[in-house]
Design a protein around this motif. Structure first.
Motif, PDB file in Angstrom:
ATOM      1  N   GLN A  70       0.822  -1.205   0.000  1.00  0.00           N
ATOM      2  CA  GLN A  70       0.000   0.000   0.000  1.00  0.00           C
ATOM      3  C   GLN A  70       0.862   1.263   0.000  1.00  0.00           C
ATOM      4  O   GLN A  70       0.334   2.374   0.016  1.00  0.00           O
ATOM      5  CB  GLN A  70      -0.927   0.020   1.230  1.00  0.00           C
ATOM      6  N   GLY A  71       2.176   1.092   0.009  1.00  0.00           N
ATOM      7  CA  GLY A  71       3.078   2.231   0.010  1.00  0.00           C
ATOM      8  C   GLY A  71       3.293   2.836   1.385  1.00  0.00           C
ATOM      9  O   GLY A  71       3.855   3.920   1.511  1.00  0.00           O
ATOM     10  N   ARG A  72       2.877   2.139   2.428  1.00  0.00           N
ATOM     11  CA  ARG A  72       2.987   2.632   3.802  1.00  0.00           C
ATOM     12  C   ARG A  72       4.235   2.009   4.446  1.00  0.00           C
ATOM     13  O   ARG A  72       4.159   1.164   5.317  1.00  0.00           O
ATOM     14  CB  ARG A  72       1.700   2.309   4.555  1.00  0.00           C
ATOM     15  N   ILE A  73       5.370   2.474   3.990  1.00  0.00           N
ATOM     16  CA  ILE A  73       6.651   1.877   4.334  1.00  0.00           C
ATOM     17  C   ILE A  73       6.965   1.992   5.826  1.00  0.00           C
ATOM     18  O   ILE A  73       7.405   1.017   6.442  1.00  0.00           O
ATOM     19  CB  ILE A  73       7.779   2.503   3.491  1.00  0.00           C
ATOM     20  N   ASP A  74       6.739   3.158   6.418  1.00  0.00           N
ATOM     21  CA  ASP A  74       7.046   3.326   7.842  1.00  0.00           C
ATOM     22  C   ASP A  74       6.217   2.372   8.700  1.00  0.00           C
ATOM     23  O   ASP A  74       6.730   1.782   9.659  1.00  0.00           O
ATOM     24  CB  ASP A  74       6.821   4.771   8.289  1.00  0.00           C
ATOM     25  N   ASP A  75       4.946   2.222   8.365  1.00  0.00           N
ATOM     26  CA  ASP A  75       4.089   1.288   9.102  1.00  0.00           C
ATOM     27  C   ASP A  75       4.556  -0.149   8.896  1.00  0.00           C
ATOM     28  O   ASP A  75       4.544  -0.956   9.829  1.00  0.00           O
ATOM     29  CB  ASP A  75       2.629   1.428   8.661  1.00  0.00           C
ATOM     30  N   ALA A  76       4.970  -0.461   7.680  1.00  0.00           N
ATOM     31  CA  ALA A  76       5.465  -1.813   7.392  1.00  0.00           C
ATOM     32  C   ALA A  76       6.721  -2.107   8.210  1.00  0.00           C
ATOM     33  O   ALA A  76       6.844  -3.193   8.798  1.00  0.00           O
ATOM     34  CB  ALA A  76       5.747  -1.965   5.897  1.00  0.00           C
ATOM     35  N   ILE A  77       7.621  -1.151   8.277  1.00  0.00           N
ATOM     36  CA  ILE A  77       8.856  -1.332   9.051  1.00  0.00           C
ATOM     37  C   ILE A  77       8.530  -1.555  10.526  1.00  0.00           C
ATOM     38  O   ILE A  77       9.121  -2.423  11.178  1.00  0.00           O
ATOM     39  CB  ILE A  77       9.804  -0.129   8.858  1.00  0.00           C
ATOM     40  N   PHE A  78       7.574  -0.808  11.045  1.00  0.00           N
ATOM     41  CA  PHE A  78       7.164  -0.979  12.440  1.00  0.00           C
ATOM     42  C   PHE A  78       6.751  -2.430  12.708  1.00  0.00           C
ATOM     43  O   PHE A  78       7.171  -3.043  13.691  1.00  0.00           O
ATOM     44  CB  PHE A  78       6.014  -0.028  12.792  1.00  0.00           C
ATOM     45  N   HIS A  79       5.934  -2.989  11.819  1.00  0.00           N
ATOM     46  CA  HIS A  79       5.445  -4.353  12.034  1.00  0.00           C
ATOM     47  C   HIS A  79       6.525  -5.407  11.775  1.00  0.00           C
ATOM     48  O   HIS A  79       6.523  -6.459  12.427  1.00  0.00           O
ATOM     49  CB  HIS A  79       4.169  -4.604  11.225  1.00  0.00           C
ATOM     50  N   LEU A  80       7.437  -5.123  10.875  1.00  0.00           N
ATOM     51  CA  LEU A  80       8.569  -6.045  10.691  1.00  0.00           C
ATOM     52  C   LEU A  80       9.468  -6.049  11.929  1.00  0.00           C
ATOM     53  O   LEU A  80       9.941  -7.105  12.364  1.00  0.00           O
ATOM     54  CB  LEU A  80       9.371  -5.674   9.447  1.00  0.00           C
ATOM     55  N   GLU A  81       9.673  -4.879  12.506  1.00  0.00           N
ATOM     56  CA  GLU A  81      10.457  -4.798  13.738  1.00  0.00           C
ATOM     57  C   GLU A  81       9.744  -5.518  14.882  1.00  0.00           C
ATOM     58  O   GLU A  81      10.380  -6.193  15.698  1.00  0.00           O
ATOM     59  CB  GLU A  81      10.742  -3.341  14.102  1.00  0.00           C
TER      60      GLU A  81
END
Length: 90
Positions: A70-81
């Motif tokens: 969805q292009g929500r990279i910061d949110d994706a990084i949060f969940h990967l962390e």
């Protein structure tokens, strides 16, 4: 292919009636609704899965993949962390 996705949607929704707190059904519905183009509903199911099972690292991973698409990279990084915090070996 669309027919199969709609079949999955029907089956998962029916299953949810019998197991309303089964987090993996919520993840599957998130994937299905997103495949059908209903992104708000897809996201709601991913979020419900994480409410039900916040320590399931796979839920954070699936949601992160969805967020990245969805292009929500910061949110994706949060969940990967979060995934790595829960399951460092993944």
């Amino acid at each position: 292919m669309l027919y199969l996705i709609e079949c999955f949607q029907e089956y998962f929704e029916k299953a949810l009636l019998y197991a309303p707190n089964y987090y993996y059904l919520e993840i599957n519905l998130g994937v299905v609704y997103s495949a059908l183009g209903d992104f708000p509903k897809g996201e709601a199911h991913f979020q419900r899965a994480l409410q039900l099972a916040p320590l399931f690292s796979g839920g954070h991973h699936r949601y992160a993949v969805w967020l990245e698409k969805q292009g929500r990279i910061d949110d994706a990084i949060f969940h990967l962390e979060k995934e790595l915090e829960i399951a460092p070996g993944n």
